[in-house]
Design a protein around this motif. Sequence first.
Motif, PDB file in Angstrom:
ATOM      1  N   GLN A  23      -7.422  -1.273  13.924  1.00 20.57           N
ATOM      2  CA  GLN A  23      -8.206  -2.508  13.976  1.00 20.57           C
ATOM      3  C   GLN A  23      -7.685  -3.532  12.935  1.00 20.57           C
ATOM      4  N   VAL A  24      -7.300  -3.022  11.759  1.00 23.41           N
ATOM      5  CA  VAL A  24      -6.860  -3.939  10.690  1.00 23.41           C
ATOM      6  C   VAL A  24      -5.431  -4.434  10.922  1.00 23.41           C
ATOM      7  N   PHE A  25      -4.521  -3.510  11.207  1.00 24.34           N
ATOM      8  CA  PHE A  25      -3.108  -3.889  11.305  1.00 24.34           C
ATOM      9  C   PHE A  25      -2.603  -3.941  12.755  1.00 24.34           C
ATOM     10  N   GLY A  26      -3.422  -3.462  13.673  1.00 22.24           N
ATOM     11  CA  GLY A  26      -3.012  -3.458  15.078  1.00 22.24           C
ATOM     12  C   GLY A  26      -1.929  -2.454  15.379  1.00 22.24           C
ATOM     13  N   ARG A  27      -1.784  -1.441  14.531  1.00 21.07           N
ATOM     14  CA  ARG A  27      -0.754  -0.420  14.778  1.00 21.07           C
ATOM     15  C   ARG A  27      -1.031   0.786  13.894  1.00 21.07           C
ATOM     16  N   HIS A  28      -0.307   1.866  14.130  1.00 21.28           N
ATOM     17  CA  HIS A  28      -0.338   3.016  13.232  1.00 21.28           C
ATOM     18  C   HIS A  28       1.030   3.134  12.585  1.00 21.28           C
ATOM     19  N   ALA A  29       1.106   2.794  11.321  1.00 22.67           N
ATOM     20  CA  ALA A  29       2.364   2.868  10.570  1.00 22.67           C
ATOM     21  C   ALA A  29       2.071   3.647   9.301  1.00 22.67           C
ATOM     22  N   PRO A  30       3.100   4.162   8.623  1.00 24.96           N
ATOM     23  CA  PRO A  30       2.844   4.849   7.358  1.00 24.96           C
ATOM     24  C   PRO A  30       2.064   3.927   6.408  1.00 24.96           C
ATOM     25  N   LEU A  31       1.067   4.505   5.752  1.00 30.74           N
ATOM     26  CA  LEU A  31       0.147   3.698   4.943  1.00 30.74           C
ATOM     27  C   LEU A  31       0.279   4.013   3.454  1.00 30.74           C
ATOM     28  N   THR A  32       0.493   2.957   2.664  1.00 35.39           N
ATOM     29  CA  THR A  32       0.528   3.079   1.199  1.00 35.39           C
ATOM     30  C   THR A  32      -0.696   2.373   0.620  1.00 35.39           C
ATOM     31  N   VAL A  33      -1.380   3.039  -0.302  1.00 35.63           N
ATOM     32  CA  VAL A  33      -2.515   2.421  -1.000  1.00 35.63           C
ATOM     33  C   VAL A  33      -2.161   2.325  -2.479  1.00 35.63           C
ATOM     34  N   GLU A  34      -2.232   1.117  -3.044  1.00 35.01           N
ATOM     35  CA  GLU A  34      -1.966   0.954  -4.479  1.00 35.01           C
ATOM     36  C   GLU A  34      -3.273   0.708  -5.230  1.00 35.01           C
ATOM     37  N   ILE A  35      -3.461   1.473  -6.279  1.00 36.12           N
ATOM     38  CA  ILE A  35      -4.658   1.360  -7.124  1.00 36.12           C
ATOM     39  C   ILE A  35      -4.318   0.477  -8.325  1.00 36.12           C
ATOM     40  N   GLY A  36      -5.078  -0.606  -8.522  1.00 35.05           N
ATOM     41  CA  GLY A  36      -4.886  -1.453  -9.704  1.00 35.05           C
ATOM     42  C   GLY A  36      -3.564  -2.194  -9.686  1.00 35.05           C
ATOM     43  N   PHE A  37      -3.409  -3.140  -8.729  1.00 40.15           N
ATOM     44  CA  PHE A  37      -2.109  -3.826  -8.594  1.00 40.15           C
ATOM     45  C   PHE A  37      -1.938  -4.980  -9.569  1.00 40.15           C
ATOM     46  N   GLY A  38      -2.973  -5.276 -10.388  1.00 44.82           N
ATOM     47  CA  GLY A  38      -2.836  -6.358 -11.369  1.00 44.82           C
ATOM     48  C   GLY A  38      -2.736  -7.699 -10.665  1.00 44.82           C
ATOM     49  N   MET A  39      -1.665  -8.450 -10.903  1.00 43.14           N
ATOM     50  CA  MET A  39      -1.459  -9.735 -10.226  1.00 43.14           C
ATOM     51  C   MET A  39      -0.806  -9.542  -8.856  1.00 43.14           C
ATOM     52  N   GLY A  40      -0.300  -8.346  -8.607  1.00 42.93           N
ATOM     53  CA  GLY A  40       0.166  -8.014  -7.261  1.00 42.93           C
ATOM     54  C   GLY A  40       1.603  -8.383  -6.944  1.00 42.93           C
ATOM     55  N   PHE A  41       2.358  -8.873  -7.929  1.00 44.11           N
ATOM     56  CA  PHE A  41       3.730  -9.309  -7.623  1.00 44.11           C
ATOM     57  C   PHE A  41       4.572  -8.154  -7.074  1.00 44.11           C
ATOM     58  N   SER A  42       4.473  -6.985  -7.712  1.00 45.12           N
ATOM     59  CA  SER A  42       5.345  -5.887  -7.253  1.00 45.12           C
ATOM     60  C   SER A  42       4.857  -5.331  -5.917  1.00 45.12           C
ATOM     61  N   LEU A  43       3.543  -5.367  -5.677  1.00 47.64           N
ATOM     62  CA  LEU A  43       3.048  -4.876  -4.380  1.00 47.64           C
ATOM     63  C   LEU A  43       3.514  -5.797  -3.247  1.00 47.64           C
ATOM     64  N   VAL A  44       3.483  -7.103  -3.483  1.00 47.93           N
ATOM     65  CA  VAL A  44       3.970  -8.045  -2.469  1.00 47.93           C
ATOM     66  C   VAL A  44       5.461  -7.808  -2.213  1.00 47.93           C
ATOM     67  N   GLU A  45       6.206  -7.595  -3.298  1.00 48.66           N
ATOM     68  CA  GLU A  45       7.647  -7.330  -3.147  1.00 48.66           C
ATOM     69  C   GLU A  45       7.887  -6.076  -2.303  1.00 48.66           C
ATOM     70  N   MET A  46       7.083  -5.032  -2.564  1.00 48.99           N
ATOM     71  CA  MET A  46       7.240  -3.789  -1.806  1.00 48.99           C
ATOM     72  C   MET A  46       6.896  -3.989  -0.332  1.00 48.99           C
ATOM     73  N   ALA A  47       5.831  -4.743  -0.081  1.00 47.20           N
ATOM     74  CA  ALA A  47       5.410  -4.962   1.310  1.00 47.20           C
ATOM     75  C   ALA A  47       6.462  -5.780   2.069  1.00 47.20           C
ATOM     76  N   LEU A  48       7.063  -6.748   1.368  1.00 49.66           N
ATOM     77  CA  LEU A  48       8.130  -7.546   1.999  1.00 49.66           C
ATOM     78  C   LEU A  48       9.345  -6.685   2.326  1.00 49.66           C
ATOM     79  N   ALA A  49       9.625  -5.747   1.423  1.00 47.39           N
ATOM     80  CA  ALA A  49      10.831  -4.917   1.583  1.00 47.39           C
ATOM     81  C   ALA A  49      10.642  -3.804   2.609  1.00 47.39           C
ATOM     82  N   ALA A  50       9.396  -3.517   3.000  1.00 47.45           N
ATOM     83  CA  ALA A  50       9.154  -2.399   3.926  1.00 47.45           C
ATOM     84  C   ALA A  50       8.218  -2.834   5.056  1.00 47.45           C
ATOM     85  N   PRO A  51       8.710  -3.699   5.977  1.00 47.37           N
ATOM     86  CA  PRO A  51       7.835  -4.192   7.052  1.00 47.37           C
ATOM     87  C   PRO A  51       7.387  -3.083   7.999  1.00 47.37           C
TER      88      PRO A  51
END
Length: 237
Positions: free
Chosen positions: A56-84
Amino acid sequence: MTDSIDSAIVKKEYPRRIMTFMRRSSAYTASQQKGIDDYGTYYLLETEARQFDQQQVFGRHAPLTVEIGFGMGFSLVEMALAAPERDFIGIEIHPNGLAQICYEAGERQLKNLRIIDGDALLMLEHYFTDASIDTVQLYFADPWPKKKHHKRRFVQLHHMQLIRQKLKLGGVFHAATDWEHYALWMLDILEASEGYTNMMGKGQFSPRPDYRPLTKFEMRGQNLGHGVWDVLFHKTA
Ligand SMILES: C[S@@+](CC[C@H](N)C(=O)[O-])C[C@H]1O[C@@H](n2cnc3c(N)ncnc32)[C@H](O)[C@@H]1O
Protein backbone atom coordinates in the motif's frame (compact mmCIF):
# COMPACT_ATOMS: atom_id res chain seq x y z
CA MET A 1 32.16 -10.01 28.13
CA THR A 2 34.89 -7.36 27.83
CA ASP A 3 36.39 -6.07 31.09
CA SER A 4 35.38 -2.51 30.27
CA ILE A 5 31.69 -3.35 30.24
CA ASP A 6 29.71 -3.64 33.42
CA SER A 7 28.05 -6.99 32.90
CA ALA A 8 25.47 -6.27 35.60
CA ILE A 9 24.25 -3.33 33.55
CA VAL A 10 24.28 -5.22 30.26
CA LYS A 11 22.38 -8.18 31.65
CA LYS A 12 19.73 -6.25 33.54
CA GLU A 13 16.34 -6.05 31.85
CA TYR A 14 15.30 -2.41 31.80
CA PRO A 15 11.68 -1.42 31.57
CA ARG A 16 10.63 -0.57 28.01
CA ARG A 17 9.74 3.06 28.57
CA ILE A 18 13.20 4.40 29.26
CA MET A 19 13.80 6.99 26.53
CA THR A 20 16.83 6.50 24.30
CA PHE A 21 16.68 10.15 23.18
CA MET A 22 16.47 13.72 24.47
CA ARG A 23 13.70 15.82 22.97
CA ARG A 24 15.03 19.00 21.35
CA SER A 25 13.96 21.28 18.53
CA SER A 26 14.60 24.72 17.11
CA ALA A 27 12.83 26.98 14.62
CA TYR A 28 12.64 25.47 11.15
CA THR A 29 15.04 26.77 8.53
CA ALA A 30 13.46 27.85 5.22
CA SER A 31 14.25 24.48 3.64
CA GLN A 32 12.82 22.57 6.62
CA GLN A 33 9.60 24.62 6.43
CA LYS A 34 9.39 23.85 2.70
CA GLY A 35 10.07 20.19 3.47
CA ILE A 36 7.05 19.96 5.76
CA ASP A 37 4.77 22.21 3.69
CA ASP A 38 5.47 20.75 0.26
CA TYR A 39 6.51 17.18 0.94
CA GLY A 40 5.38 16.23 4.47
CA THR A 41 2.12 14.66 3.38
CA TYR A 42 3.90 12.40 0.90
CA TYR A 43 6.79 11.26 3.09
CA LEU A 44 5.36 11.12 6.64
CA LEU A 45 3.58 7.85 7.29
CA GLU A 46 0.34 7.74 9.21
CA THR A 47 1.02 5.12 11.88
CA GLU A 48 -1.99 5.39 14.17
CA ALA A 49 -4.58 2.67 14.02
CA ARG A 50 -2.88 0.82 11.19
CA GLN A 51 0.08 -1.44 10.52
CA PHE A 52 2.69 -1.04 7.83
CA ASP A 53 1.64 -2.46 4.48
CA GLN A 54 4.50 -2.27 1.98
CA GLN A 55 2.27 -2.85 -1.03
CA GLN A 56 0.00 0.00 0.00
CA VAL A 57 2.84 2.42 0.86
CA PHE A 58 5.34 1.68 -1.91
CA GLY A 59 3.14 -0.19 -4.38
CA ARG A 60 5.55 -3.12 -4.47
CA HIS A 61 7.39 -5.71 -2.40
CA ALA A 62 11.09 -4.88 -2.35
CA PRO A 63 13.77 -5.50 0.27
CA LEU A 64 13.02 -3.19 3.19
CA THR A 65 15.54 -1.22 5.27
CA VAL A 66 14.47 0.60 8.44
CA GLU A 67 16.81 3.22 9.92
CA ILE A 68 16.46 4.20 13.57
CA GLY A 69 17.44 7.79 14.43
CA PHE A 70 18.49 9.20 11.04
CA GLY A 71 19.25 12.67 12.45
CA MET A 72 19.05 15.15 9.54
CA GLY A 73 18.73 12.23 7.14
CA PHE A 74 21.48 13.13 4.65
CA SER A 75 23.04 9.66 4.66
CA LEU A 76 19.65 7.90 4.52
CA VAL A 77 18.66 9.95 1.46
CA GLU A 78 22.02 9.11 -0.13
CA MET A 79 21.44 5.41 0.53
CA ALA A 80 17.91 5.49 -0.87
CA LEU A 81 19.15 7.26 -4.02
CA ALA A 82 21.91 4.69 -4.46
CA ALA A 83 19.57 1.69 -4.06
CA PRO A 84 16.33 2.28 -6.03
CA GLU A 85 15.64 -1.47 -5.89
CA ARG A 86 15.12 -1.26 -2.10
CA ASP A 87 12.54 0.52 0.05
CA PHE A 88 13.64 2.61 3.05
CA ILE A 89 11.83 3.84 6.13
CA GLY A 90 13.49 6.23 8.58
CA ILE A 91 12.27 6.74 12.14
CA GLU A 92 13.17 9.89 14.09
CA ILE A 93 11.68 12.05 16.84
CA HIS A 94 13.62 15.26 16.12
CA PRO A 95 11.25 17.70 14.31
CA ASN A 96 14.02 19.52 12.43
CA GLY A 97 15.44 16.24 11.18
CA LEU A 98 12.01 15.05 10.03
CA ALA A 99 11.48 18.33 8.16
CA GLN A 100 14.98 18.31 6.66
CA ILE A 101 14.68 14.79 5.28
CA CYS A 102 11.31 15.68 3.71
CA TYR A 103 13.05 18.55 1.95
CA GLU A 104 16.09 16.50 0.82
CA ALA A 105 13.94 13.62 -0.43
CA GLY A 106 11.26 15.82 -1.97
CA GLU A 107 13.71 17.94 -3.96
CA ARG A 108 15.13 14.71 -5.40
CA GLN A 109 11.70 13.19 -5.99
CA LEU A 110 12.68 10.07 -4.07
CA LYS A 111 10.00 7.41 -4.29
CA ASN A 112 11.56 4.59 -2.27
CA LEU A 113 11.72 6.41 1.09
CA ARG A 114 9.14 7.23 3.77
CA ILE A 115 9.55 8.48 7.31
CA ILE A 116 7.95 8.03 10.69
CA ASP A 117 7.71 10.63 13.44
CA GLY A 118 7.97 8.65 16.67
CA ASP A 119 9.92 6.53 19.11
CA ALA A 120 11.42 3.67 17.13
CA LEU A 121 10.79 1.23 19.96
CA LEU A 122 7.05 1.91 19.93
CA MET A 123 6.92 1.93 16.16
CA LEU A 124 8.74 -1.37 15.84
CA GLU A 125 6.47 -2.92 18.41
CA HIS A 126 3.12 -1.69 17.10
CA TYR A 127 3.45 -0.59 13.48
CA PHE A 128 5.66 -3.22 11.87
CA THR A 129 4.45 -6.78 11.48
CA ASP A 130 6.70 -9.64 12.54
CA ALA A 131 9.34 -10.89 10.08
CA SER A 132 8.74 -7.97 7.70
CA ILE A 133 12.10 -6.12 7.65
CA ASP A 134 15.27 -7.07 5.77
CA THR A 135 17.69 -4.65 7.44
CA VAL A 136 17.57 -2.52 10.58
CA GLN A 137 20.29 0.13 10.76
CA LEU A 138 21.39 2.32 13.66
CA TYR A 139 24.13 4.79 12.79
CA PHE A 140 25.94 6.90 15.37
CA ALA A 141 23.23 6.46 17.98
CA ASP A 142 23.50 8.59 21.12
CA PRO A 143 26.34 6.94 23.09
CA TRP A 144 25.06 8.01 26.51
CA PRO A 145 28.64 8.00 27.86
CA LYS A 146 27.94 8.30 31.60
CA LYS A 147 27.55 4.98 33.34
CA LYS A 148 24.28 6.04 35.00
CA HIS A 149 22.86 6.66 31.48
CA HIS A 150 23.96 3.40 29.89
CA LYS A 151 20.42 2.12 30.38
CA ARG A 152 19.33 4.74 27.79
CA ARG A 153 21.50 3.26 25.06
CA PHE A 154 19.42 1.87 22.22
CA VAL A 155 21.30 -1.41 22.05
CA GLN A 156 19.99 -3.50 24.96
CA LEU A 157 19.22 -7.21 25.17
CA HIS A 158 15.45 -6.77 25.15
CA HIS A 159 15.51 -4.22 22.30
CA MET A 160 17.53 -6.66 20.22
CA GLN A 161 14.84 -9.28 20.73
CA LEU A 162 12.19 -6.82 19.54
CA ILE A 163 14.28 -6.15 16.43
CA ARG A 164 14.81 -9.89 15.92
CA GLN A 165 11.04 -10.39 16.01
CA LYS A 166 10.59 -7.81 13.22
CA LEU A 167 13.49 -8.98 11.03
CA LYS A 168 13.01 -11.65 8.40
CA LEU A 169 15.09 -14.80 8.86
CA GLY A 170 18.50 -13.91 7.42
CA GLY A 171 17.78 -10.20 7.97
CA VAL A 172 20.57 -7.90 9.12
CA PHE A 173 21.13 -5.57 12.07
CA HIS A 174 23.83 -3.03 11.24
CA ALA A 175 25.12 -0.47 13.73
CA ALA A 176 27.99 2.00 13.54
CA THR A 177 29.44 4.17 16.28
CA ASP A 178 32.45 6.38 16.91
CA TRP A 179 32.29 5.73 20.67
CA GLU A 180 34.57 2.83 21.58
CA HIS A 181 32.82 1.89 24.81
CA TYR A 182 29.48 1.71 22.97
CA ALA A 183 31.09 -0.32 20.18
CA LEU A 184 32.30 -2.92 22.69
CA TRP A 185 28.95 -2.79 24.48
CA MET A 186 27.12 -3.50 21.21
CA LEU A 187 29.37 -6.40 20.39
CA ASP A 188 28.82 -7.88 23.86
CA ILE A 189 25.05 -7.47 23.74
CA LEU A 190 24.73 -8.88 20.25
CA GLU A 191 27.03 -11.83 20.90
CA ALA A 192 24.86 -12.60 23.96
CA SER A 193 21.58 -12.16 22.03
CA GLU A 194 19.67 -15.29 21.10
CA GLY A 195 19.02 -15.76 17.39
CA TYR A 196 21.84 -13.55 16.06
CA THR A 197 25.15 -14.45 14.44
CA ASN A 198 28.06 -12.09 13.86
CA MET A 199 28.54 -11.90 10.08
CA MET A 200 32.26 -11.24 10.53
CA GLY A 201 32.93 -14.06 12.99
CA LYS A 202 32.68 -14.08 16.75
CA GLY A 203 34.05 -10.98 18.48
CA GLN A 204 34.82 -9.16 15.21
CA PHE A 205 33.89 -5.70 14.03
CA SER A 206 33.21 -5.14 10.33
CA PRO A 207 34.95 -2.78 7.93
CA ARG A 208 32.51 -0.05 6.81
CA PRO A 209 30.34 -1.63 4.07
CA ASP A 210 30.39 0.34 0.79
CA TYR A 211 26.67 1.03 1.02
CA ARG A 212 27.01 3.00 4.27
CA PRO A 213 27.85 6.57 3.19
CA LEU A 214 30.80 8.23 4.84
CA THR A 215 29.33 11.31 6.53
CA LYS A 216 31.06 14.69 6.94
CA PHE A 217 30.98 14.12 10.67
CA GLU A 218 32.68 10.77 10.27
CA MET A 219 35.29 12.14 7.86
CA ARG A 220 36.13 14.92 10.31
CA GLY A 221 36.48 12.34 13.08
CA GLN A 222 38.71 10.17 10.92
CA ASN A 223 40.93 13.16 10.15
CA LEU A 224 41.26 13.72 13.90
CA GLY A 225 42.23 10.08 14.34
CA HIS A 226 38.93 8.98 15.88
CA GLY A 227 37.82 5.40 15.31
CA VAL A 228 34.55 4.17 13.84
CA TRP A 229 33.23 0.68 14.51
CA ASP A 230 30.63 -1.18 12.45
CA VAL A 231 28.82 -4.25 13.77
CA LEU A 232 26.89 -6.51 11.41
CA PHE A 233 24.78 -9.37 12.71
CA HIS A 234 22.16 -11.43 10.97
CA LYS A 235 19.12 -13.21 12.31
CA THR A 236 19.85 -16.90 12.13
CA ALA A 237 16.99 -18.23 14.26
C1 LIG B 1 23.51 11.13 17.62
S1 LIG B 1 22.17 11.28 16.53
C2 LIG B 1 22.77 10.48 15.07
C3 LIG B 1 21.99 10.86 13.85
C4 LIG B 1 22.38 10.17 12.53
N1 LIG B 1 22.16 8.75 12.57
C5 LIG B 1 23.80 10.48 12.14
O1 LIG B 1 24.61 9.55 12.00
O2 LIG B 1 24.10 11.67 11.95
C6 LIG B 1 21.01 10.07 17.15
C7 LIG B 1 19.59 10.33 16.67
O3 LIG B 1 18.76 9.24 17.07
C8 LIG B 1 17.49 9.74 17.43
N2 LIG B 1 16.87 8.74 18.32
C9 LIG B 1 17.38 8.24 19.45
N3 LIG B 1 16.55 7.33 19.98
C10 LIG B 1 15.48 7.25 19.14
C11 LIG B 1 14.29 6.49 19.15
N4 LIG B 1 14.03 5.63 20.15
N5 LIG B 1 13.41 6.65 18.15
C12 LIG B 1 13.68 7.54 17.15
N6 LIG B 1 14.79 8.29 17.07
C13 LIG B 1 15.69 8.14 18.07
C14 LIG B 1 17.78 11.08 18.07
O4 LIG B 1 16.68 11.95 18.02
C15 LIG B 1 18.96 11.58 17.25
O5 LIG B 1 18.53 12.41 16.19
